[in-house]
Design a protein around this motif. Structure first.
Motif, PDB file in Angstrom:
ATOM      1  N   GLY A  51      -1.508   4.749  -8.819  1.00 38.11           N
ATOM      2  CA  GLY A  51      -2.334   4.969  -9.872  1.00 38.11           C
ATOM      3  C   GLY A  51      -1.790   6.061 -10.635  1.00 38.11           C
ATOM      4  N   GLY A  52      -1.452   5.894 -11.970  1.00 36.12           N
ATOM      5  CA  GLY A  52      -0.952   6.982 -13.007  1.00 36.12           C
ATOM      6  C   GLY A  52       0.427   6.792 -13.364  1.00 36.12           C
ATOM      7  N   ASP A  53       0.873   5.821 -12.529  1.00 39.28           N
ATOM      8  CA  ASP A  53       2.681   5.511 -12.542  1.00 39.28           C
ATOM      9  C   ASP A  53       2.588   4.625 -13.465  1.00 39.28           C
ATOM     10  N   TYR A  54       1.832   3.726 -13.719  1.00 32.56           N
ATOM     11  CA  TYR A  54       1.881   2.349 -14.488  1.00 32.56           C
ATOM     12  C   TYR A  54       0.960   2.306 -15.730  1.00 32.56           C
ATOM     13  N   GLY A  55       1.016   3.396 -16.385  1.00 36.97           N
ATOM     14  CA  GLY A  55       0.314   3.271 -17.611  1.00 36.97           C
ATOM     15  C   GLY A  55      -1.176   3.945 -17.397  1.00 36.97           C
ATOM     16  N   PRO A  56      -1.926   4.278 -18.686  1.00 37.62           N
ATOM     17  CA  PRO A  56      -2.947   5.054 -18.585  1.00 37.62           C
ATOM     18  C   PRO A  56      -4.142   3.981 -18.685  1.00 37.62           C
ATOM     19  N   ASN A  57      -4.213   2.856 -18.944  1.00 37.13           N
ATOM     20  CA  ASN A  57      -5.377   2.005 -18.811  1.00 37.13           C
ATOM     21  C   ASN A  57      -5.693   1.396 -17.343  1.00 37.13           C
ATOM     22  N   SER A  58      -6.620   0.762 -17.334  1.00 35.30           N
ATOM     23  CA  SER A  58      -7.436   0.390 -16.051  1.00 35.30           C
ATOM     24  C   SER A  58      -6.392  -0.303 -15.196  1.00 35.30           C
ATOM     25  N   GLY A  59      -5.515  -1.346 -15.875  1.00 33.05           N
ATOM     26  CA  GLY A  59      -4.533  -1.998 -15.290  1.00 33.05           C
ATOM     27  C   GLY A  59      -3.467  -1.612 -14.466  1.00 33.05           C
ATOM     28  N   GLY A  60      -3.240  -0.234 -14.814  1.00 31.38           N
ATOM     29  CA  GLY A  60      -2.373   0.556 -14.120  1.00 31.38           C
ATOM     30  C   GLY A  60      -2.918   1.461 -12.859  1.00 31.38           C
ATOM     31  N   TYR A  61      -4.112   1.197 -12.571  1.00 30.87           N
ATOM     32  CA  TYR A  61      -4.888   1.603 -11.558  1.00 30.87           C
ATOM     33  C   TYR A  61      -5.413   0.434 -10.493  1.00 30.87           C
ATOM     34  N   ASP A  62      -5.079  -0.577 -10.730  1.00 31.95           N
ATOM     35  CA  ASP A  62      -5.509  -1.912 -10.012  1.00 31.95           C
ATOM     36  C   ASP A  62      -5.233  -1.919  -8.543  1.00 31.95           C
ATOM     37  N   GLN A  63      -4.056  -1.343  -8.340  1.00 33.06           N
ATOM     38  CA  GLN A  63      -3.591  -1.308  -6.946  1.00 33.06           C
ATOM     39  C   GLN A  63      -3.153   0.117  -6.491  1.00 33.06           C
ATOM     40  N   LEU A  64      -3.310   0.371  -5.225  1.00 31.79           N
ATOM     41  CA  LEU A  64      -3.383   1.769  -4.777  1.00 31.79           C
ATOM     42  C   LEU A  64      -2.095   2.262  -4.698  1.00 31.79           C
ATOM     43  N   GLY A  65      -1.014   1.314  -4.543  1.00 31.47           N
ATOM     44  CA  GLY A  65       0.443   1.426  -4.684  1.00 31.47           C
ATOM     45  C   GLY A  65       1.330   2.130  -3.329  1.00 31.47           C
ATOM     46  N   PHE A  66       2.370   2.796  -3.770  1.00 35.09           N
ATOM     47  CA  PHE A  66       3.109   3.554  -2.771  1.00 35.09           C
ATOM     48  C   PHE A  66       3.527   2.825  -1.760  1.00 35.09           C
ATOM     49  N   GLY A  67       3.748   1.218  -2.040  1.00 34.78           N
ATOM     50  CA  GLY A  67       4.198   0.281  -0.939  1.00 34.78           C
ATOM     51  C   GLY A  67       5.551   0.573  -0.279  1.00 34.78           C
ATOM     52  N   THR A  68       6.567   1.153  -1.044  1.00 36.89           N
ATOM     53  CA  THR A  68       7.888   1.821  -0.597  1.00 36.89           C
ATOM     54  C   THR A  68       7.742   2.619   0.778  1.00 36.89           C
ATOM     55  N   LEU A  69       6.869   3.717   0.421  1.00 36.38           N
ATOM     56  CA  LEU A  69       6.607   4.465   1.383  1.00 36.38           C
ATOM     57  C   LEU A  69       5.692   4.041   2.478  1.00 36.38           C
ATOM     58  N   ALA A  70       4.672   3.450   2.301  1.00 36.90           N
ATOM     59  CA  ALA A  70       3.718   2.820   3.168  1.00 36.90           C
ATOM     60  C   ALA A  70       4.123   1.616   4.047  1.00 36.90           C
ATOM     61  N   PHE A  71       4.915   0.575   3.413  1.00 35.54           N
ATOM     62  CA  PHE A  71       5.177  -0.512   4.189  1.00 35.54           C
ATOM     63  C   PHE A  71       6.513  -0.941   4.382  1.00 35.54           C
ATOM     64  N   THR A  72       7.423  -0.028   4.068  1.00 34.01           N
ATOM     65  CA  THR A  72       8.847  -0.505   4.496  1.00 34.01           C
ATOM     66  C   THR A  72       9.151  -0.425   6.095  1.00 34.01           C
TER      67      THR A  72
END
Length: 495
Positions: free
Chosen positions: A388-409
């Protein structure tokens, strides 16, 4: 107004809303309970939403060792302003989402992502300032928030921010100073009832009025709250609905056609790319949270989700995919009626990126050892994933918690998780012949007459308006009937 990937539409300015905040106790048991679904009888695993203890230990060890993809993913986390310790929460008593309301939901999703990112950073570094920041944010909201309100978009707020809030709390549930009981009470009283009510009543609309991502946000919330609060009934409802629910978000309705080549159509590919990506990310989130409790939704129905995710990955990278034309009934019984048809997969922007692919790709290719070439390619293209915060300022950029490369690799063959091993689903069968099911091709399905959500018919979301905007650009969607009546209602005249 800009359209974002969470379902808000460019032309939603006139969307009608209800008069009061939503507060329903125990909604949805009759509809969602359904047939018995196997859920492990012992206690829930904690942490056990998107991340297990082995997951967190793996992240920390890989980052300490400076290992490739994990280090790159961690760099994305530390560069995000939400991950800084000392973030100050701005809790609200009522959160509003939807045109025509005093929208303040941006405050909520920014604070949620700050809590999650700080909690994740604490698990990796051991720096307690980050845990303290996450706890302070979560405590501030649980001591303040009492209601969600707005247009029909309040259902999106409950679903999206409910599952995200639960994940942030799960990461610090045992940390000193965190008032877990009060937070659980907020989730059970404010978020889960709204999502359960949507899955039961669909805001009084026809079942097909709402695209798949609406159901999927609600399912993610109900499942996450159920696990956070050790509420087995909620988990059972979510799992049962995922497998056999009548709405657009159940797996066979969101992925209605399976082709002999091993790809399966994602129904919202006929709408637009952003919403299809949102849906895939939400379904992946649901599958991952269930997997960590010993429930294999990833493999359900001969890996149907794998086939749908592969389809969306190929299409999103500019590949040609088939699409079966379908027509949905829209509106609500006794209010207005219309239809919307999708005739082909929408045009795509191959540069559009969402942080959804690492989790799905690593599950199928590393945990299960299956071939998923399109997922592998698109995950590599999206890496390292931010949040959240890396994919634009609107709500769509916060729909996923993200950081999958770190968390799920994961390393190849990394099958140690979860602690509660799911029952394997058969994966060696030949792909079935093309088939279709569900409301994507059956526009006459409807909610029971007389059922209404708390806002009544006055806040029915015309979810096809995002598709109306797409007509000029792609010609994919066409709406017939009901639209004139809606415009008259927006002007204050009864149809």
């Amino acid at each position: 107004m800009n359209q974002d990937s969470s379902g808000r539409s460019i032309s939603r300015r006139g969307a009608l809303r209800g008069a009061g905040a939503v507060a329903v106790a125990g909604a949805g048991a009759a509809v969602l309970g359904g047939a018995s679904t196997a859920v492990a009888a012992d206690a829930f695993a904690h942490p056990g939403l998107l991340h297990t203890r082995p997951d967190l230990d793996r992240m920390a060890a890989k980052v300490r060792a400076g290992t490739g993809q994990w280090q790159a993913g961690f760099a994305k986390l530390t560069a995000n302003s939400h991950a800084r310790s000392g973030w100050k929460a701005n809790p609200q008593r009522t959160v509003y989402r939807g045109s025509g309301t005093p929208e303040n939901y941006g405050t909520l999703y920014n604070d949620i992502h700050a809590a999650y990112q700080n909690a994740l950073r604490w698990h990796i570094t051991g720096e307690t300032a980050h845990a303290d920041t996450a706890v302070a944010i979560l405590n501030a909201w649980s001591g303040t928030l009492t209601a969600l309100d707005g247009s029909a978009d309040r259902f999106l707020a409950a679903g999206l921010y409910g599952y995200q809030f639960a994940n942030a709390a799960e990461l610090v549930r045992d940390h000193d100073g965190f008032d877990l009981a009060r937070f659980q009470k907020m989730m059970l009283n404010v978020f889960a009832p709204v999502s359960e009510d949507f899955l039961t009543n669909h805001n009084g609309a026809y079942l097909t009025n709402y695209w798949a991502n609406w159901d999927l946000t609600a399912l993610a919330c109900v499942l996450a709250v159920g696990i956070l609060c050790d509420d087995r009934a909620k988990v059972r409802r979510a799992v049962t609905y995922f497998k056999s629910g009548q709405g657009m978000g159940s797996v066979k309705n969101a992925i209605p056609v399976v082709h002999a080549d091993g790809l399966a159509e994602w129904v919202e590919a006929g709408r637009d790319q952003g919403h299809a990506l949102l849906g895939v990310g939400l379904m992946g989130t649901i599958c991952e949270m269930a997997w960590n409790q010993g429930i294999d939704l990833y493999g359900h129905d001969d890996n149907r989700f794998l086939k749908g995710a592969q389809y969306v990955a190929k299409w999103s990278m500019g590949g040609d995919v088939p699409y079966t034309a379908n027509t949905r009934k829209k509106g609500a019984p006794g209010v207005w009626s219309g239809t919307e048809s999708a005739t082909r997969a929408a045009d795509v922007d191959p540069t559009m990126t969402r942080p959804i692919w690492a989790m799905i790709s690593n599950h199928y290719t590393k945990r299960r050892g299956l071939s998923a070439p399109y997922l592998t390619r698109i995950a590599a293209k999206a890496a390292p994933e931010g949040g959240g915060g890396d994919y634009g300022p609107n709500s769509g950029g916060y729909d996923q918690l993200g950081f999958g490369t770190l968390a799920f690799t994961r390393e190849a063959g990394d099958t140690a998780e979860p602690t509660k091993a799911p029952t394997p689903t058969r994966t060696d069968a030949a792909p079935p012949a093309a088939s279709s099911a569900g409301p994507a091709t059956s526009p006459s399905a409807s909610a029971p007459e007389g059922t209404r959500s708390q806002g009544g018919s006055g806040d029915l979301a015309v979810t096809g308006t995002g598709g109306i905007a797409a007509v000029a650009g792609t010609g994919v969607l066409a709406i017939a009937g009901g639209l004139i009546a809606l415009c008259r209602r927006q002007a204050g005249t009864r149809p």
